[in-house]
Design an enzyme around this catalytic site. Structure first.
Site, PDB file in Angstrom:
ATOM      1  CE  LYS A  59      -4.397  -1.278   0.207  1.00 30.18           C
ATOM      2  NZ  LYS A  59      -5.402  -0.667  -0.553  1.00 30.18           N
ATOM      3  CB  SER A 314      -1.004  -8.179  -0.594  1.00 36.91           C
ATOM      4  OG  SER A 314      -1.955  -8.827   0.300  1.00 36.91           O
TER       5      SER A 314
END
Length: 421
Positions: A59, A314
């Site tokens: 992110k 992720s």
């Protein structure tokens, strides 16, 4: 002549420019061949380790790229965002790096570990506000704050600059891959990562099939693709907090409908089993959303056999206080833990008979709640039994039947189960 269809994807050039912006900010995470998963699936499996990123998730890429694109005037009243955790950490890191004031709205159930990380990365530059039960609640509050305070809003996924930043994950994968990639498996929350990677691959590796993976309790992208329009889910299971949204983005939906081969869902229990497997067998710490792509491999086993497959891990922002819940959900999914309400005769020796006549040699009582009822012939007990293997369940039930035990099986009654366990 009919008009040529205009693609919704972000451009390869813009993703390459985003990579230049991020070169001194985001870590170039490794693409690692995984022998164990390769053996288990009879495929060649590589893991893109975004769990090793500077804020322990991808992110940071989209957040920093978006903030960097804003003018000094746009930043003069600070920035604001909403996040279930990882986007917030990326924004907080960027605030500290650029010395910008930031207000971050997070859902109240956000794991404490993620809240602390946001404060740690943002230092004195960020103000964290816990609001609402879901990401969508926090999102609404952040938009209201942005309008009232004239603060620049940093979307978690539905913005071209965010998508371009996340697309740099795809750029690195293609540059580091030593063989053509047949399948790319990507977790899907709001869709920013899959839209960014998909945009890059659709041009430079169009033969790669990109599979999106959502938690079964929050299939917002899958439902939207099936309906051909954006769908808002009425309710979601918030356990996979990094990928549990009621509605995906408009930009991300339009891109994903072009670039994704399909979206599949994975039960939350399977996600938990994968978290434990990655940690116990490979020392990889993956959060629920971070393990989605690896968890999906069992559901793709026949399709990917003999193929080159990349899974994006992720993020690794897992809260250690959730370990008991993760283990519980895993055991329930794997059929290794079973709950019963048993009506015991209220007499001495009833429990001993149950232990002697019902439990197998490798069965174990992991949970027991009982309150003696006055003026009653029978008293209910809630019993949790762990079995060694899934196949041991039917013999256990068979012994209960043979012993004329009056019982009710709780696992398959979700409304009752959530109150008791």
């Amino acid at each position: 002549m009919p008009e040529a269809k205009v693609s919704s994807t972000v451009s390869v050039q813009n993703i390459q420019e985003a990579a230049h912006v991020l070169k001194d900010v985001a870590v170039r995470t490794p693409l690692m061949y995984n022998h164990q998963l390769s053996e288990q699936t009879e495929a060649k499996i590589w893991l893109k380790r975004e769990d090793l990123q500077v804020v322990r998730s991808y992110k940071i890429r989209g957040a920093f790229h978006k903030i960097q694109s804003l003018t000094d005037k746009e930043l003069e009243n600070g920035i604001v965002c909403a996040s279930a955790g990882n986007h917030a950490q990326g924004v907080a890191f960027a605030c500290a790096q650029k010395q910008i004031r930031g207000t971050i709205f997070m859902p109240v159930p956000t794991p404490e570990q993620k809240v602390k990380q946001v404060k740690m990365f943002g230092k004195e530059y960020v103000d964290v506000r816990l609001v609402g039960d879901t990401f969508d609640d926090s999102f609404d509050e952040a938009i209201t704050f942005s309008n009232q305070q004239k603060a620049a809003f940093i979307p978690p996924f539905d913005d071209p600059k965010i998508i371009e930043g996340q697309g740099t994950v795809g750029k690195e994968i293609l540059e580091d891959a030593e063989e053509p990639i047949d399948y790319l498996v990507v977790p899907v929350g709001g869709g920013g990562l899959s839209a960014g990677i998909g945009s890059y691959f659709s041009v430079l590796s169009p033969s790669t099939k990109i599979i999106g993976v959502e938690p079964a309790g929050a299939p917002a992208m899958k439902k939207s693709l099936e309906e051909g329009k954006l769908i808002t889910l009425d309710k979601i299971d918030k356990f996979v907090d990094g990928a549990a949204v009621k509605r995906v983005g408009e930009h991300t939906f339009n891109i994903c409908r072009e670039v994704l081969e399909k979206v599949i869902t994975v039960p939350e229990g399977k996600v938990c089993s994968t978290i434990l497997q990655l940690y116990n067998e490979q020392a990889i710490v993956a959060e629920p959303a971070g393990s989605l792509a690896v968890a999906a491999l069992d559901f793709l086993k026949e399709e990917i056999k003999g193929k080159n497959v990349v899974c994006v891990v992720s993020g690794s922002n897992n809260d250690i206080t959730r370990t008991a819940e993760i283990k519980e959900r895993s055991m329930l999914y794997e059929g290794l833990k079973h709950y019963f309400i048993v009506d015991f005769p209220q007499r001495a020796g009833a429990l001993r008979e149950f232990l002697d006549n019902v439990l197998g040699p490798e069965d174990d009582i992991a949970h027991f709640e009982y309150s003696k009822k006055t003026s009653r012939e029978q008293g209910p007990a809630l019993i949790g039994i762990e079995v060694k293997a899934k196949k041991d369940f039917e013999p256990l039930v068979g012994r209960m039947e043979a012993a004329n035990i009056n019982y009710e099986y709780v696992n398959n009654q979700p409304h009752l189960f959530r109150f008791l366990i």
